[in-house]
Design a protein around this motif. Structure first.
Motif, PDB file in Angstrom:
ATOM      1  N   ARG A  88       0.776  -1.290   0.016  1.00 44.36           N
ATOM      2  CA  ARG A  88      -0.244  -0.238   0.156  1.00 44.36           C
ATOM      3  C   ARG A  88       0.860   1.146   0.187  1.00 44.36           C
ATOM      4  O   ARG A  88       2.019   1.402   0.687  1.00 44.36           O
ATOM      5  CB  ARG A  88      -0.729   0.613   1.088  1.00 44.36           C
ATOM      6  N   GLY A  89       0.336   2.385  -0.502  1.00 46.25           N
ATOM      7  CA  GLY A  89       1.172   3.880   0.122  1.00 46.25           C
ATOM      8  C   GLY A  89       2.904   3.627  -0.996  1.00 46.25           C
ATOM      9  O   GLY A  89       3.037   3.086  -2.102  1.00 46.25           O
ATOM     10  N   THR A  90       3.079   3.861  -0.274  1.00 47.53           N
ATOM     11  CA  THR A  90       4.660   4.318  -0.119  1.00 47.53           C
ATOM     12  C   THR A  90       5.058   2.801  -0.597  1.00 47.53           C
ATOM     13  O   THR A  90       6.275   2.958  -1.619  1.00 47.53           O
ATOM     14  CB  THR A  90       5.559   4.739   0.182  1.00 47.53           C
ATOM     15  N   SER A  91       4.631   1.761  -0.051  1.00 50.26           N
ATOM     16  CA  SER A  91       5.412   0.636  -0.499  1.00 50.26           C
ATOM     17  C   SER A  91       4.760   0.115  -1.858  1.00 50.26           C
ATOM     18  O   SER A  91       5.592  -1.334  -2.075  1.00 50.26           O
ATOM     19  CB  SER A  91       4.947  -0.086   0.793  1.00 50.26           C
ATOM     20  N   GLU A 124       1.005  14.520   1.610  1.00 52.75           N
ATOM     21  CA  GLU A 124       1.002  13.707   2.810  1.00 52.75           C
ATOM     22  C   GLU A 124       1.905  15.293   4.041  1.00 52.75           C
ATOM     23  O   GLU A 124       1.015  15.564   4.594  1.00 52.75           O
ATOM     24  CB  GLU A 124       1.844  12.790   3.151  1.00 52.75           C
ATOM     25  N   LYS A 151       4.200  12.026  -1.219  1.00 52.47           N
ATOM     26  CA  LYS A 151       4.882  12.903   0.297  1.00 52.47           C
ATOM     27  C   LYS A 151       4.681  14.207  -0.198  1.00 52.47           C
ATOM     28  O   LYS A 151       4.791  14.611   1.406  1.00 52.47           O
ATOM     29  CB  LYS A 151       6.631  13.484  -0.672  1.00 52.47           C
ATOM     30  N   SER A 198       5.924  -3.982   2.999  1.00 56.69           N
ATOM     31  CA  SER A 198       5.749  -2.964   4.510  1.00 56.69           C
ATOM     32  C   SER A 198       6.355  -2.309   5.088  1.00 56.69           C
ATOM     33  O   SER A 198       7.043  -3.586   5.847  1.00 56.69           O
ATOM     34  CB  SER A 198       3.768  -4.146   4.929  1.00 56.69           C
ATOM     35  N   GLN A 199       6.349  -1.554   5.138  1.00 61.64           N
ATOM     36  CA  GLN A 199       7.679  -0.701   6.160  1.00 61.64           C
ATOM     37  C   GLN A 199       6.679  -1.772   7.826  1.00 61.64           C
ATOM     38  O   GLN A 199       7.817  -1.972   8.598  1.00 61.64           O
ATOM     39  CB  GLN A 199       8.153   0.816   6.542  1.00 61.64           C
ATOM     40  N   SER A 200       6.165  -1.565   8.464  1.00 59.57           N
ATOM     41  CA  SER A 200       5.157  -1.251   9.269  1.00 59.57           C
ATOM     42  C   SER A 200       5.134  -2.967   9.314  1.00 59.57           C
ATOM     43  O   SER A 200       4.962  -3.894  10.603  1.00 59.57           O
ATOM     44  CB  SER A 200       3.772  -1.068   9.823  1.00 59.57           C
ATOM     45  N   ALA A 226       5.954  10.634   6.948  1.00 61.13           N
ATOM     46  CA  ALA A 226       6.102  10.538   6.290  1.00 61.13           C
ATOM     47  C   ALA A 226       7.491   9.775   5.925  1.00 61.13           C
ATOM     48  O   ALA A 226       8.168   9.690   6.702  1.00 61.13           O
ATOM     49  CB  ALA A 226       6.166  11.532   4.956  1.00 61.13           C
ATOM     50  N   ALA A 227       7.356   8.260   5.391  1.00 61.19           N
ATOM     51  CA  ALA A 227       7.635   7.189   4.807  1.00 61.19           C
ATOM     52  C   ALA A 227       9.025   7.620   4.259  1.00 61.19           C
ATOM     53  O   ALA A 227       8.517   7.919   2.323  1.00 61.19           O
ATOM     54  CB  ALA A 227       7.404   6.506   4.424  1.00 61.19           C
TER      55      ALA A 227
END
Ligand code: F6R
Length: 354
Positions: A60-63, A237, A234, A108-110, A160-161
């Motif tokens: 999702r998103g950035t990933s 956000e 970015k 996924s970073q998380s 923001a990642a």
């Protein structure tokens, strides 16, 4: 008399964490390639020794922008079909496609998003091999995945990642890029330091102009289209500007109508197969009086930015470097507009009463 009212969060310098995490990236890449190198090589060898029939990314998103980048690598270097899956196939519609001989890669970073977990569980049940790239190896995705790569970006504290994005790109390049590109990876940390040093001043100038924009378009082609999308996200956000990132091919056919003097255009290109089309877009935008700039090695130039990328970086690796000036830009535009890019809207505020 001057009265200053502050909340504890207001003591922090706006954007300090995001700027610090942007600056940390080259060192994190070095760490990922050295400390994480053995794990990357082992997983890479398993994939390349017996390539899957297809690779399906879920993110999702950035990933998901990192996954878009990897889609190009998998198809051009590994030579198998690749696509990004929609988690709603499972979570909204209960879909369960046949995934035998497919490698499903969660990015996924998380590692914690329930819809990605649901997708990976379905994928395992449907015969896929599963791999997770994450910044949290204790996460739910890491626990249910056959294999996990730690992107080693370190704890990310800004909203923001930034460093987790380039950590994902780097790991994906290490897994899926061809041998020639792979050999260039160790040079990236030093090149990243140079890009940050060269870009910071010019990007601050650009941010001073973008400060007043209500809408911004970003565009690129191929590998760099991930950069265009991520740069726009970015900006949205952190600066609450309506930014839209598109493939230059799509932009040139229809949405180009949006471009006028009130909508700056930021393109990403350097020497390579995508430069001709971006040059065409930059010329067209220039004719319409659009405030157009280019982040790249100077092959195509816009209004103000100098070449901020080194020459001779392959198009496959450019996304790791060219997002750095865009991350800086997002942080600077946010601060110039009076926001703190480190914190969600309305939560961190300095109130000064005179
Ligand atoms: C952007 C950002 C989000 C996340 C997205 C996915 O700065 O942080 O777009 O990338 O919500 O999150 P993860 O990677 O944790 O699955």
């Amino acid at each position: 008399m001057t009265v200053e009212v502050t909340t504890p969060a207001a003591v922090a310098v706006p954007g300090a964490r995001m700027r610090r995490e942007i600056a940390e990236q080259p060192a994190k890449w070095h760490d990922a390639l050295t400390r994480g190198g053995e794990e990357l090589r082992a997983v890479r060898a398993r994939i390349w020794n017996r390539p899957p029939k297809a690779v399906l990314f879920v993110a999702r998103g950035t990933s998901d922008h990192a996954a878009l980048y990897a889609n190009y690598l998998v198809q051009t270097a590994l030579g198998v079909p690749a696509a990004s899956a929609s988690p709603s196939v499972v979570t909204l519609y209960g879909g369960a496609p046949d995934l035998r001989d497919v490698l499903v890669v969660a990015v996924s970073q998380s590692g914690g998003s329930p819809d990605l977990v649901a997708f990976l569980e379905m994928a395992r049940a449907q015969g896929a091999a599963t791999l997770t790239l994450t910044n949290d190896t204790d996460s739910a995705l890491a626990r249910i995945s056959d294999e996990t790569i730690d992107i080693l970006a370190g704890r990310e504290t800004a909203v923001a990642a930034t460093k987790s994005y380039t950590g994902e790109l780097l790991a994906l390049a290490a897994l899926f890029a061809g041998e020639e590109t792979l050999a260039q990876l160790p040079a990236l940390p030093e090149l990243g330091e140079k890009v940050l040093a060269v870009a910071t001043g010019p990007v601050e100038e650009l941010a001073a102009r973008y400060r007043y924009a209500d809408r911004i378009m970003t565009a690129a082609r191929g590998y760099s289209s991930a950069t265009a999308r991520e740069a726009a996200l970015k900006l949205v956000e952190t600066s609450y500007v309506s930014a839209h990132g598109m493939s230059s091919a799509d932009l040139l056919h229809g949405p180009v109508a949006l471009l006028d003097q009130s909508v700056p255009l930021l393109c990403f290109t350097s020497a390579g197969p995508d430069a001709r089309e971006i040059a065409q877009l930059v010329d067209l935008a220039g004719e319409r009086g659009v405030d157009v700039d280019v982040i790249g090695d100077g092959t195509v130039t816009g209004r103000t930015l100098p070449a901020v990328l080194p020459r001779d970086v392959s198009p496959e690796l450019r996304p790791v470097l060219e997002i750095l000036p865009a991350q800086l830009l997002a942080a600077e535009v946010a601060v110039a507009r009076g926001y703190d890019p480190d914190a969600p809207r309305g939560l961190s505020k300095v109130t000064r009463t005179y």
